[in-house]
Design an enzyme around this catalytic site. Sequence first.
Site, short mmCIF file in Angstrom:
data_model
loop_
_atom_site.label_atom_id
_atom_site.label_comp_id
_atom_site.label_asym_id
_atom_site.label_seq_id
_atom_site.Cartn_x
_atom_site.Cartn_y
_atom_site.Cartn_z
N ARG A 224 -18.53 2.33 -1.59
CA ARG A 224 -17.15 2.80 -1.40
C ARG A 224 -17.01 4.09 -2.19
O ARG A 224 -17.38 4.12 -3.38
CB ARG A 224 -16.15 1.77 -1.94
CG ARG A 224 -16.00 0.50 -1.12
CD ARG A 224 -15.12 0.74 0.10
NE ARG A 224 -15.07 -0.42 0.96
CZ ARG A 224 -14.09 -1.34 0.93
NH1 ARG A 224 -13.11 -1.24 0.07
NH2 ARG A 224 -14.10 -2.34 1.77
N ARG A 303 0.77 -3.81 0.03
CA ARG A 303 -0.01 -4.76 -0.77
C ARG A 303 0.61 -4.83 -2.15
O ARG A 303 1.40 -3.96 -2.51
CB ARG A 303 -1.46 -4.30 -0.93
CG ARG A 303 -2.25 -4.23 0.34
CD ARG A 303 -3.69 -3.85 0.06
NE ARG A 303 -4.47 -3.85 1.30
CZ ARG A 303 -5.79 -3.71 1.36
NH1 ARG A 303 -6.49 -3.53 0.26
NH2 ARG A 303 -6.42 -3.73 2.51
N1 LIG Z 1 -2.63 4.33 -4.89
C1 LIG Z 1 -3.27 3.62 -5.82
N2 LIG Z 1 -3.16 3.93 -7.13
C2 LIG Z 1 -3.83 3.24 -8.08
N3 LIG Z 1 -4.62 2.19 -7.82
C3 LIG Z 1 -4.76 1.83 -6.53
C4 LIG Z 1 -4.10 2.50 -5.47
N4 LIG Z 1 -4.44 1.90 -4.31
C5 LIG Z 1 -5.27 0.89 -4.63
N5 LIG Z 1 -5.46 0.84 -5.95
C6 LIG Z 1 -6.29 -0.11 -6.70
O1 LIG Z 1 -7.59 -0.17 -6.16
C7 LIG Z 1 -8.15 -1.45 -6.41
C8 LIG Z 1 -8.75 -2.01 -5.13
O2 LIG Z 1 -7.75 -2.40 -4.24
P1 LIG Z 1 -8.01 -3.21 -2.90
O3 LIG Z 1 -9.10 -4.16 -3.12
O4 LIG Z 1 -6.69 -3.70 -2.40
O5 LIG Z 1 -8.40 -2.10 -1.87
P2 LIG Z 1 -9.68 -1.36 -1.38
O6 LIG Z 1 -10.56 -1.00 -2.53
O7 LIG Z 1 -9.13 -0.24 -0.58
O8 LIG Z 1 -10.49 -2.37 -0.49
P3 LIG Z 1 -10.16 -3.53 0.55
O9 LIG Z 1 -9.16 -2.99 1.50
O10 LIG Z 1 -11.48 -3.80 1.17
O11 LIG Z 1 -9.65 -4.67 -0.26
C9 LIG Z 1 -7.02 -2.30 -6.98
O12 LIG Z 1 -7.10 -2.32 -8.38
C10 LIG Z 1 -5.79 -1.53 -6.57
O13 LIG Z 1 -4.68 -1.76 -7.41
#
Ligand SMILES: Nc1ncnc2c1ncn2[C@@H]1O[C@H](COP(=O)(O)OP(=O)(O)OP(=O)(O)O)[C@@H](O)[C@H]1O
Length: 350
Positions: A224, A303
Amino acid sequence: MSELADLWAKIEGAKDCKSLLKKYLTKELYEKYKDTKTSLGGTLADCIRSGCLNLDSGVGLYACDPEAYTVFKDLFDAVIKDYHKVPAVNHPQPDFGDINNLGFGDLDPDGKMIVSTRVRVGRSHNEFAFPPSIKSTEQRKQMEKNTLEALNTLEGELAGKYYSLETMTKDEQKQLIEDHFLFKDDDRFLRDAGGYSFWPEGRGIFHNPSKTFLVWINEEDHLRFISMQQGGDLATVYKRLVNAIQQLEKKLTFAKKDGYGYLTFCPTNLGTTLRASVHIKVPKLAAAGKLNALCAGLNLQPRGIHGEHTESEGGIYDVSNKRRLGLTEIEAIQEMRKGVQEIMKAELAL
Ligand SMILES: Nc1ncnc2c1ncn2[C@@H]1O[C@H](COP(=O)(O)OP(=O)(O)OP(=O)(O)O)[C@@H](O)[C@H]1O
Ligand SMILES: NC(=[NH2+])NCCC[C@H](N)C(=O)O
């Protein structure tokens, strides 16, 4: 009874199950694919295990490896079309837009509503299986090694260091998770899909000193790439990510398929694989119970503050684009930008 027959019996008998797996894994498709294997040895059981063991899944299906999208096509296509709301699986070629002329900048110049902005994409290596079919630690370690060779050539703002989960202390790990930089290991959907097998071997995070560019290795996806910073400057965050992708694509070849875009472990992430999010203060919309419906109409997904399957704290939500397939990267960013601006307007109007 074989493991697959057992999994099938579970989901076939689950009358209240609302997952896309339940909706599309018909008896006919089960029979068609029950003895099929990918060339890396992945099976139907590997793809459906999590969804059968977690009947409250929204989707319930994962690809055992990049080839699953071809080998189990009828099942994956049905789920993909439904989740991404597209009539056919016909993803366009990548288009990141003109990053020097995006036509937008900071979505919240006064710094009143947007706490932070993050954009991430997933990338996979063709030659390695996804978690359900990974049979040994060696595969994850090899992938980690190949990736690090490329990451260590990055320069300027993207240059950074790798921190392996194998050597990180529990306290360092906890702090990185609390600060939203690092992934956790407590997602039961991912666990049942093999996501935590041989944990923490081969897992880690690469980041630059300011933690505005980060790479997760061997979490849900092989890779990622993440760009993030405080405030609402979506243009800067997006440009940094596109720059990183372009640099890394010179060194590594990622799994991609015509009509499907970049291939990821979970079909929800396929295509652009892009999730652009803000942490945004919307206490009034939330208190009025209006946030979910507003997001749905704008193709956004709300979320909680610690990511997927978590709750909001202090009226702050993670709001991101829901669609990742059937549109280009720049279109996904624009959809998120326009939607977030609508949400800001609606909050201010209350
Ligand atoms: N805009 C943002 N600012 C700060 N932290 C963020 C933001 N968006 C997501 N995060 C943080 O990123 C981390 C990963 O979040 P999350 O697992 O929901 O999403 P992802 O990495 O996009 O992957 P997936 O959708 O597969 O779960 C969490 O700690 C979340 O709070
Ligand atoms: N991180 C993800 N890939 N999330 C989307 C799907 C999660 C889980 N498999 C479900 O079906 O509900």
